[in-house]
Design a protein around this motif. Structure first.
Motif, PDB file in Angstrom:
ATOM      1  N   MET A 111       1.187  -1.440  -0.066  1.00  0.00           N
ATOM      2  CA  MET A 111       0.133  -0.212  -0.145  1.00  0.00           C
ATOM      3  C   MET A 111       0.907   0.834   0.278  1.00  0.00           C
ATOM      4  SD  MET A 111      -3.227   0.094   1.254  1.00  0.00           S
ATOM      5  CE  MET A 111      -5.086  -0.570   1.635  1.00  0.00           C
ATOM      6  N   GLU A 112       2.209   0.666   0.474  1.00  0.00           N
ATOM      7  CA  GLU A 112       2.733   2.408   0.928  1.00  0.00           C
ATOM      8  C   GLU A 112       3.121   2.488  -0.271  1.00  0.00           C
ATOM      9  OE1 GLU A 112       6.225   3.358   3.422  1.00  0.00           O
ATOM     10  OE2 GLU A 112       4.625   2.397   4.615  1.00  0.00           O
ATOM     11  N   ASN A 113       4.295   1.292  -1.481  1.00  0.00           N
ATOM     12  CA  ASN A 113       4.413   1.569  -2.332  1.00  0.00           C
ATOM     13  C   ASN A 113       4.155   2.530  -3.221  1.00  0.00           C
ATOM     14  OD1 ASN A 113       7.165   0.464  -1.347  1.00  0.00           O
ATOM     15  ND2 ASN A 113       7.011  -1.218  -1.781  1.00  0.00           N
ATOM     16  N   ASP A 114       2.060   1.601  -3.152  1.00  0.00           N
ATOM     17  CA  ASP A 114       1.583   2.328  -4.495  1.00  0.00           C
ATOM     18  C   ASP A 114       1.259   3.847  -4.186  1.00  0.00           C
ATOM     19  OD1 ASP A 114       0.659  -0.025  -4.718  1.00  0.00           O
ATOM     20  OD2 ASP A 114      -0.885  -0.637  -4.023  1.00  0.00           O
ATOM     21  N   GLN A 115       1.304   3.970  -3.100  1.00  0.00           N
ATOM     22  CA  GLN A 115       0.919   5.502  -2.804  1.00  0.00           C
ATOM     23  C   GLN A 115       2.158   6.507  -2.708  1.00  0.00           C
ATOM     24  OE1 GLN A 115       0.071   6.004   1.170  1.00  0.00           O
ATOM     25  NE2 GLN A 115      -1.930   6.047   1.305  1.00  0.00           N
TER      26      GLN A 115
END
Length: 103
Positions: free
Chosen positions: A1-5
């Motif tokens: 998730m953090e990578n997507d953001q």
């Protein structure tokens, strides 16, 4: 998730930078018109030459009479010429009959 953001924020930053870049004006080029009369003249010459060079020769008619000259041996082992005159239709020979008589 953090990578997507992180990826989204990276690409949104790139989009903002792209919007500030000025697009240079390209000069308009004049398109030359193509002369169609040159290839059409060449094609017409080739067609005319083709018609003139492929003229058919007139068909020669078969002779109505044929003279046959042959060399034969008589009963005394002497060779003599015989000359016969026949109608053209009487002397037809199939293309393979010479194979039977010569070999």
């Amino acid at each position: 998730m953090e990578n997507d953001q992180l990826l989204e924020s990276f690409f949104s930053g790139m989009k903002k930078q792209d919007q500030t870049i000025q697009i240079p004006e390209f000069p308009e080029t004049k398109v030359r018109s193509f002369n169609w009369w040159i290839p059409s003249g060449i094609a017409a010459t080739v067609l005319l030459g083709g018609f003139l060079l492929t003229r058919q020769e007139p068909v020669t008619e078969a002779p109505s009479e044929v003279i046959i000259i042959s060399l034969q041996e008589n009963e005394n082992d002497e060779q003599e010429f015989t000359i016969e005159e026949k109608a053209y239709i009487d002397v037809w020979e199939s293309s393979t009959s010479s194979l039977l008589t010569e070999f």
